[in-house]
Motif scaffolding. Structure first.
Motif, short mmCIF file in Angstrom:
data_model
loop_
_atom_site.label_atom_id
_atom_site.label_comp_id
_atom_site.label_asym_id
_atom_site.label_seq_id
_atom_site.Cartn_x
_atom_site.Cartn_y
_atom_site.Cartn_z
N LYS A 1 2.74 -14.20 -4.27
CA LYS A 1 1.41 -14.77 -4.50
C LYS A 1 1.17 -14.95 -5.98
CE LYS A 1 -0.96 -11.61 -2.50
NZ LYS A 1 -2.08 -10.77 -2.10
N LYS B 1 0.89 -1.17 0.00
CA LYS B 1 0.00 0.00 0.00
C LYS B 1 0.92 1.21 0.00
CE LYS B 1 -4.30 -1.44 0.34
NZ LYS B 1 -5.15 -1.17 -0.81
N THR C 1 1.57 -3.12 -7.05
CA THR C 1 2.15 -4.46 -6.95
C THR C 1 3.37 -4.55 -7.86
OG1 THR C 1 0.55 -5.20 -8.58
CG2 THR C 1 0.08 -5.74 -6.31
N GLU D 1 -1.62 -8.43 12.32
CA GLU D 1 -1.44 -7.83 10.99
C GLU D 1 -1.41 -6.30 11.01
OE1 GLU D 1 -4.43 -9.54 8.54
OE2 GLU D 1 -3.42 -11.48 8.42
N LYS D 2 -1.73 -5.71 12.19
CA LYS D 2 -1.69 -4.25 12.29
C LYS D 2 -0.25 -3.72 12.28
CE LYS D 2 -3.72 -3.86 16.18
NZ LYS D 2 -4.27 -3.29 17.43
N LYS E 1 1.26 -7.45 6.50
CA LYS E 1 0.20 -6.89 5.65
C LYS E 1 0.27 -5.37 5.58
CE LYS E 1 -2.28 -10.77 4.99
NZ LYS E 1 -1.64 -11.61 4.02
N ASN E 2 0.64 -4.76 6.69
CA ASN E 2 0.67 -3.30 6.76
C ASN E 2 2.06 -2.82 6.34
OD1 ASN E 2 0.18 -0.66 7.32
ND2 ASN E 2 -0.38 -0.96 9.47
N ASN F 1 -2.76 1.21 -4.56
CA ASN F 1 -2.53 -0.23 -4.60
C ASN F 1 -1.48 -0.54 -5.68
OD1 ASN F 1 -2.72 -2.97 -4.45
ND2 ASN F 1 -4.93 -3.05 -4.71
N CYS G 1 9.15 -10.04 3.89
CA CYS G 1 7.94 -9.51 4.54
C CYS G 1 6.72 -10.37 4.19
CB CYS G 1 7.69 -8.06 4.12
SG CYS G 1 8.93 -6.93 4.70
N ALA G 2 6.64 -10.76 2.93
CA ALA G 2 5.51 -11.61 2.50
C ALA G 2 5.57 -12.96 3.21
CB ALA G 2 5.56 -11.81 0.99
N ASN H 1 4.22 -12.80 6.57
CA ASN H 1 2.79 -12.41 6.56
C ASN H 1 2.57 -10.97 7.01
OD1 ASN H 1 0.27 -13.20 5.82
ND2 ASN H 1 -0.32 -13.89 7.87
#
Lengths: 143, 157
Positions: B64, A48, B147, A105-106, A135-136, B145, A129-130, A133
């Motif tokens: 993914k 993001k 990727t 996940e925060k 997410k932020n 967003n 990071c992936a 897991n």
């Protein structure tokens, strides 16, 4: 491979030759199996972008800053955690995993690469990071 | 009598010579062949760069699998002679170095689809400074967003 047989009859009536067909099918299967094994598929890693407004105003855990130096050295909150030759970044993965297990996940993570860092190295950190897991995730300004 | 019965039962239940059945084998082979043909040719056709050299995408084993290509804009970024080169098929058929050139296109695209996302297909040698400029333009035009395209393993050969 498959045995021969068949051939023309006495009246010159040639029947359907199954043995060569099976041979050809075996070769085709081998070809496609090899092609399937060597196939490289294109995947994706998402983030993001910084500056996206967040909906909730809840208190968030302190952000983790991952700095990437020009030579590829990775630091976790200013402590070196990955040398330039460390591709797998196992130590970083486990530290991130601990943080995610603790705060969920925060947990915000900010990647701050220097502007001359190669994209390949940034992706290695993103990949870690992936794997943990995270997410932020966002990018901080390059220096 | 008993002997005759035994002989009769041997005749009835004697195991036949197992014959090699070629028809079911051909069926199975055809199914396997179809399976491998389909998985080999089902690779998604990407917007390949036209004027950039072939991009060598970075490897990420924990990435993914891409779910959909809908609602995304593909930005190809290469690295030639020490500087970044961009190509967005919809913007220009030739490469350009200034990410600002795609600003108007992104603005229009976001207007048409506010949930648009950007897929950056950058070569592994591209410097972060250039990627950062691309991301900045995307963010300023309303795309949050973002990727990155990666490959799951090193290409052989």
């Amino acid at each position: 491979m498959a045995g021969g047989g068949g051939g023309g009859g006495e009246e010159g009536d040639y029947g359907f030759q199954i043995a060569p067909m099976v041979d050809i099918m075996f070769v085709l299967i081998l070809f496609f199996m090899t092609a399937a094994m060597m196939k490289v598929s294109e995947n994706e890693l998402g983030i993001k972008a910084a500056g996206t407004p967040t909906a909730s105003q809840e208190a968030q855990p302190a952000e983790i800053q991952l700095r990437i130096d020009a030579d590829g050295t990775v630091s976790f909150n200013d402590r070196v955690i990955g040398s330039p030759i460390d591709d797998s970044l196992a130590a970083l993965r486990s530290r991130l995993k601990e943080a995610i297990d603790l705060f969920g996940e925060k947990q915000p993570v900010v990647i701050i690469p220097q502007s001359t860092v190669k994209h390949e190295r940034v992706i290695e950190v993103l990949n870690a990071c992936a794997a943990a897991n995270v997410k932020n995730l966002t990018f901080g300004g390059g220096s | 009598m008993a002997k005759r019965l035994q002989r009769a039962s041997e005749t009835v239940f004697a195991p036949e010579d197992p014959e090699f059945q070629i028809a079911p084998m051909v069926d199975v082979l055809l199914v396997i062949l179809l399976f491998f043909v389909s998985i080999t040719s089902a690779e998604t056709i990407k917007a390949r760069p036209q004027s950039l050299r072939v991009l060598e995408l970075p490897v990420a084993k924990d990435s993914k699998k891409k779910e959909t290509s809908a609602g995304e804009v593909v930005i190809n970024a290469g690295w030639e002679d020490g500087s970044g080169m961009l190509e967005v098929a919809e913007v220009s058929t030739s490469k350009f170095a200034d990410p600002d050139r795609m600003r108007q296109f992104l603005r229009d695209a976001v207007k048409a689809d506010p949930s648009l996302r950007a897929l950056i297909r950058a070569d592994r040698k591209v410097e972060y400074g250039f990627i950062n400029q691309i991301m900045l333009v995307c963010t300023q035009e309303g795309i949050s967003n973002i990727t990155f395209a990666v490959v799951d393993k090193e290409r052989q050969g």
